[in-house]
Design a protein around this motif. Structure first.
Motif, PDB file in Angstrom:
ATOM      1  N   ALA A  49       0.854  -1.196   0.031  1.00 41.20           N
ATOM      2  CA  ALA A  49      -0.151  -0.070  -0.158  1.00 41.20           C
ATOM      3  C   ALA A  49       0.875   1.263  -0.075  1.00 41.20           C
ATOM      4  O   ALA A  49       0.156   2.406  -0.513  1.00 41.20           O
ATOM      5  CB  ALA A  49      -0.915  -0.047   1.181  1.00 41.20           C
ATOM      6  N   ARG A  52       1.663   2.175  -3.506  1.00 40.53           N
ATOM      7  CA  ARG A  52       0.617   2.883  -4.206  1.00 40.53           C
ATOM      8  C   ARG A  52       0.371   3.989  -3.964  1.00 40.53           C
ATOM      9  O   ARG A  52       0.005   4.978  -4.865  1.00 40.53           O
ATOM     10  CB  ARG A  52      -0.723   1.791  -3.678  1.00 40.53           C
ATOM     11  CG  ARG A  52      -1.880   2.359  -4.367  1.00 40.53           C
ATOM     12  CD  ARG A  52      -3.464   1.734  -3.925  1.00 40.53           C
ATOM     13  NE  ARG A  52      -3.387   2.201  -2.328  1.00 40.53           N
ATOM     14  CZ  ARG A  52      -4.054   1.421  -1.417  1.00 40.53           C
ATOM     15  NH1 ARG A  52      -4.934   0.672  -1.908  1.00 40.53           N
ATOM     16  NH2 ARG A  52      -4.360   2.012  -0.192  1.00 40.53           N
ATOM     17  N   GLU A  53       0.431   4.541  -2.521  1.00 35.88           N
ATOM     18  CA  GLU A  53       0.134   5.632  -2.131  1.00 35.88           C
ATOM     19  C   GLU A  53       1.158   6.601  -2.580  1.00 35.88           C
ATOM     20  O   GLU A  53       0.708   7.957  -3.261  1.00 35.88           O
ATOM     21  CB  GLU A  53       0.015   6.098  -0.490  1.00 35.88           C
ATOM     22  CG  GLU A  53      -1.020   4.916   0.153  1.00 35.88           C
ATOM     23  CD  GLU A  53      -2.462   5.665  -0.407  1.00 35.88           C
ATOM     24  OE1 GLU A  53      -2.208   6.790  -0.767  1.00 35.88           O
ATOM     25  OE2 GLU A  53      -3.440   4.877  -0.330  1.00 35.88           O
ATOM     26  N   TRP A  54       2.435   6.307  -2.653  1.00 36.50           N
ATOM     27  CA  TRP A  54       3.652   7.287  -3.123  1.00 36.50           C
ATOM     28  C   TRP A  54       3.359   7.441  -4.626  1.00 36.50           C
ATOM     29  O   TRP A  54       3.440   8.565  -5.074  1.00 36.50           O
ATOM     30  CB  TRP A  54       4.849   6.656  -2.687  1.00 36.50           C
ATOM     31  CG  TRP A  54       6.103   7.391  -3.133  1.00 36.50           C
ATOM     32  CD1 TRP A  54       6.756   7.562  -4.315  1.00 36.50           C
ATOM     33  CD2 TRP A  54       6.739   8.587  -2.210  1.00 36.50           C
ATOM     34  NE1 TRP A  54       7.772   8.428  -4.093  1.00 36.50           N
ATOM     35  CE2 TRP A  54       7.501   9.144  -2.904  1.00 36.50           C
ATOM     36  CE3 TRP A  54       6.002   9.062  -1.099  1.00 36.50           C
ATOM     37  CZ2 TRP A  54       8.459  10.173  -2.484  1.00 36.50           C
ATOM     38  CZ3 TRP A  54       6.779  10.216  -0.677  1.00 36.50           C
ATOM     39  CH2 TRP A  54       7.882  10.662  -1.350  1.00 36.50           C
ATOM     40  N   GLN A  56       0.851   7.084  -6.545  1.00 32.86           N
ATOM     41  CA  GLN A  56      -0.469   7.555  -6.980  1.00 32.86           C
ATOM     42  C   GLN A  56      -0.303   9.194  -6.654  1.00 32.86           C
ATOM     43  O   GLN A  56      -0.762   9.931  -7.302  1.00 32.86           O
ATOM     44  CB  GLN A  56      -1.539   6.928  -5.905  1.00 32.86           C
ATOM     45  CG  GLN A  56      -2.743   7.635  -6.247  1.00 32.86           C
ATOM     46  CD  GLN A  56      -4.101   6.905  -5.666  1.00 32.86           C
ATOM     47  OE1 GLN A  56      -4.397   5.751  -5.919  1.00 32.86           O
ATOM     48  NE2 GLN A  56      -4.511   7.362  -4.706  1.00 32.86           N
ATOM     49  N   GLY A  57       0.338   9.416  -5.285  1.00 36.93           N
ATOM     50  CA  GLY A  57       0.313  10.861  -5.017  1.00 36.93           C
ATOM     51  C   GLY A  57       1.512  11.545  -5.634  1.00 36.93           C
ATOM     52  O   GLY A  57       1.300  12.905  -5.949  1.00 36.93           O
ATOM     53  N   GLU A  94      -2.891   6.186   6.985  1.00 34.50           N
ATOM     54  CA  GLU A  94      -3.493   6.492   5.473  1.00 34.50           C
ATOM     55  C   GLU A  94      -3.505   7.991   5.417  1.00 34.50           C
ATOM     56  O   GLU A  94      -4.008   8.992   6.328  1.00 34.50           O
ATOM     57  CB  GLU A  94      -5.027   6.195   5.626  1.00 34.50           C
ATOM     58  CG  GLU A  94      -5.541   6.266   4.344  1.00 34.50           C
ATOM     59  CD  GLU A  94      -5.318   5.552   3.130  1.00 34.50           C
ATOM     60  OE1 GLU A  94      -5.310   5.754   2.052  1.00 34.50           O
ATOM     61  OE2 GLU A  94      -4.710   4.155   3.674  1.00 34.50           O
ATOM     62  N   ARG A 102      -7.427  11.296  -5.662  1.00 34.78           N
ATOM     63  CA  ARG A 102      -6.814  10.287  -4.662  1.00 34.78           C
ATOM     64  C   ARG A 102      -8.338   9.487  -4.168  1.00 34.78           C
ATOM     65  O   ARG A 102      -9.053  10.278  -3.789  1.00 34.78           O
ATOM     66  CB  ARG A 102      -6.179  10.538  -3.692  1.00 34.78           C
ATOM     67  CG  ARG A 102      -4.690  11.242  -3.894  1.00 34.78           C
ATOM     68  CD  ARG A 102      -4.085  11.285  -2.738  1.00 34.78           C
ATOM     69  NE  ARG A 102      -2.779  11.693  -2.991  1.00 34.78           N
ATOM     70  CZ  ARG A 102      -1.666  11.729  -2.255  1.00 34.78           C
ATOM     71  NH1 ARG A 102      -1.898  11.577  -0.943  1.00 34.78           N
ATOM     72  NH2 ARG A 102      -0.444  12.531  -2.656  1.00 34.78           N
ATOM     73  N   HIS A 104     -10.412   6.076  -2.857  1.00 36.83           N
ATOM     74  CA  HIS A 104     -10.390   5.011  -2.068  1.00 36.83           C
ATOM     75  C   HIS A 104     -10.284   3.737  -2.727  1.00 36.83           C
ATOM     76  O   HIS A 104      -9.671   2.876  -2.303  1.00 36.83           O
ATOM     77  CB  HIS A 104     -11.555   4.588  -1.002  1.00 36.83           C
ATOM     78  CG  HIS A 104     -11.600   5.920   0.102  1.00 36.83           C
ATOM     79  ND1 HIS A 104     -10.505   6.022   1.058  1.00 36.83           N
ATOM     80  CD2 HIS A 104     -12.450   6.835   0.245  1.00 36.83           C
ATOM     81  CE1 HIS A 104     -10.801   7.173   1.662  1.00 36.83           C
ATOM     82  NE2 HIS A 104     -12.085   7.483   1.083  1.00 36.83           N
ATOM     83  N   GLY A 106      -8.440   3.400  -5.381  1.00 33.24           N
ATOM     84  CA  GLY A 106      -7.325   3.331  -6.165  1.00 33.24           C
ATOM     85  C   GLY A 106      -7.185   3.756  -7.347  1.00 33.24           C
ATOM     86  O   GLY A 106      -6.559   3.458  -8.363  1.00 33.24           O
ATOM     87  N   GLY A 310       3.820   9.312   5.736  1.00 33.64           N
ATOM     88  CA  GLY A 310       2.486   8.220   6.055  1.00 33.64           C
ATOM     89  C   GLY A 310       3.379   6.799   6.691  1.00 33.64           C
ATOM     90  O   GLY A 310       2.496   5.692   6.190  1.00 33.64           O
TER      91      GLY A 310
END
Length: 472
Positions: A49, A52-54, A56-57, A94, A102, A104, A106, A310
């Motif tokens: 995850a 994914r967050e990195w 995506q952001g 999160e 962004r 939820h 994805g 995060g």
């Protein structure tokens, strides 16, 4: 997932690498990340995850653009997380949504969101880092006065003191405070004409204006400002014409009550070849210093940086880094980023064992042994003495005080015996070194003020500068 076809994934990876550069691409799109196309989506397979967050952001727009260049279609962005249930980088927090892209699930919408207009003179394809804020500045005894002065400057716009001069070594937070002041001034005064930059930019602009015969426009830009923030003002040293121009700009703004904030790598009196006129102008306001952070402050900084990323970093890891890396905030931040990246790329849990392995070289090079000659060089450089004079039999205060400080630092940082230190600094016996050590400790305990060096108020300030030079 069409990404199983090697040619499609290879083409996508090439297109993404062209947009990110090989360094960032290699760090975040290594073997653990897969790219492919399925129907109307660009699918990104990631190991956990955090990845994914990195991605995506930070890289969503780049991925969408790369996919469109390869397929000729605008695709939505989706993620497949291999280990969604149990991220292996520690407990992930999160992050709050930074924008509408962004979701939820994805998935990133096809059309990118409107971007903040780029600042003037900034290339369009450069992703600007948001300015750092005063409220994010972690305080401790080393920097609390400077942070309070920054807040006061924002609240009073220079009415309490003007200018504000912040000085410190590399990586201790000068630029953070300047950016924070600028951000806060704009927030309080939306229509304010704030001019913010570096002394190098001021110098280059001045020289360009002279060559183009356009000094009027250059002067108008700076002298009609509602606030002026200049970083690395020591860059002006030895440039007499530029210093004169800055002096006239400074005088014009001060006369109008315009707040001026500058930062330098040392006290104005210690900046070599800075004119007396400028130095005295700087001293007419408030001069504050940022010291290297103490262990508890270093730990607090690391926790704040980890939270911003995060990632919940165990206290044992925080304390390990804080204990071994002491020179600067930038060094701490770099070590933390390196450790997180190491955990992500190897798929290992972020714990003390991994920290010791990943940061072994960093800590070894940072904590290189200090020798007697290193202490000698640092003291001679700061006090502008040669080694023979420092070691001489003279007992005049201008020599005996630096000599005693050298002995104190040698005992504190080299591990050498009293007798060895005495022999090195002029063939003295061990009792002389013991006496010098006790003398310096007394100065520190009594907060002894010193007029030995311009720009240093106390013996503690001088010793702190010497220890920064030694990297301790």
């Amino acid at each position: 997932m069409v990404g199983h076809h090697g040619d499609v994934e290879s083409t996508l990876r090439t297109a993404v690498a062209e947009r990110l550069g090989e360094g960032r691409f290699g760090l975040w799109f290594g073997e653990g990340v897969r790219l492919g196309v399925a129907d109307d989506a660009l699918e990104v397979g990631v190991p956990n995850a955090f990845f994914r967050e990195w991605i995506q952001g930070h890289f969503a727009t780049n991925l969408i653009e790369a996919a469109e260049a390869v397929t000729g279609r605008t695709l939505r962005l989706t993620f497949q997380v291999a280990d969604e249930a149990e991220p292996r980088v520690g407990n992930l927090i999160e992050p709050k949504p930074a924008d509408e892209r962004r979701k939820h699930g994805g998935t990133v919408p096809i059309a990118p969101e409107p971007q903040t207009p780029p600042q003037r003179d900034r290339p369009r394809n450069q992703q600007a880092r948001p300015p750092r804020r005063l409220e994010d500045f972690v305080t401790g005894p080393c920097n609390r006065l400077a942070q309070a002065a920054a807040v006061e400057m924002v609240q009073t716009a220079g009415a309490s003191f003007n200018p504000l001069v912040i000085h410190a070594g590399v990586g201790l937070g000068k630029t953070h405070l300047l950016e924070g002041i600028g951000h806060a001034l704009r927030a309080r005064n939306p229509g304010m004409k704030l001019v913010q930059g570096t002394a190098e930019a001021f110098t280059n602009g001045f020289l360009d204006a002279m060559r183009a015969g356009n000094l009027g426009a250059f002067r108008s830009r700076y002298r009609r400002a509602d606030a002026l923030i200049i970083d690395d003002v020591h860059f002006l040293a030895a440039k007499r014409a530029t210093q004169d121009e800055f002096l006239h700009t400074f005088n014009a703004l001060i006369a109008e009550g315009v707040p001026i904030i500058v930062a330098a790598d040392q006290h104005p009196r210690r900046i070599a070849r800075l004119t007396d006129e400028l130095a005295t102008r700087f001293l007419g306001g408030m001069v504050v210093k940022l010291d290297a952070p103490a262990p508890d402050t270093r730990a607090a900084i690391l926790k704040a940086k980890a939270l911003a990323r995060g990632v919940d970093v165990p206290n044992t890891v925080i304390n390990y880094i804080a204990e071994h890396l002491r020179a600067s905030v930038r060094e701490l931040e770099g070590a933390l980023h390196s450790l997180i990246a190491h955990a992500v790329l190897t798929g290992k849990r972020l714990d003390l064992a991994l920290a010791k392995t990943a940061l072994r070289d960093t800590i070894r090079h940072t904590a290189a042994a200090v020798g007697l000659r290193d202490v000698e060089r640092a003291v001679c450089q700061l006090f502008e003495l040669d080694a023979e004079t420092l070691k001489s039999d003279s007992r005049v205060r201008a020599l005996s005080y630096p000599r005693m400080m050298a002995m104190y630092l040698a005992r504190k940082h080299t591990g050498a015996a009293y007798s060895e230190i005495g022999r090195h600094f002029g063939g003295r016996n061990h009792s002389t070194v013991i006496s010098a050590e006790k003398k310096v400790l007394g100065w520190l305990r009594d907060e002894e003020r010193s007029a030995l060096l311009a720009g240093f108020e106390t013996v503690s300030d001088i010793l702190a500068a010497l220890e920064r030079t030694l990297g301790t």
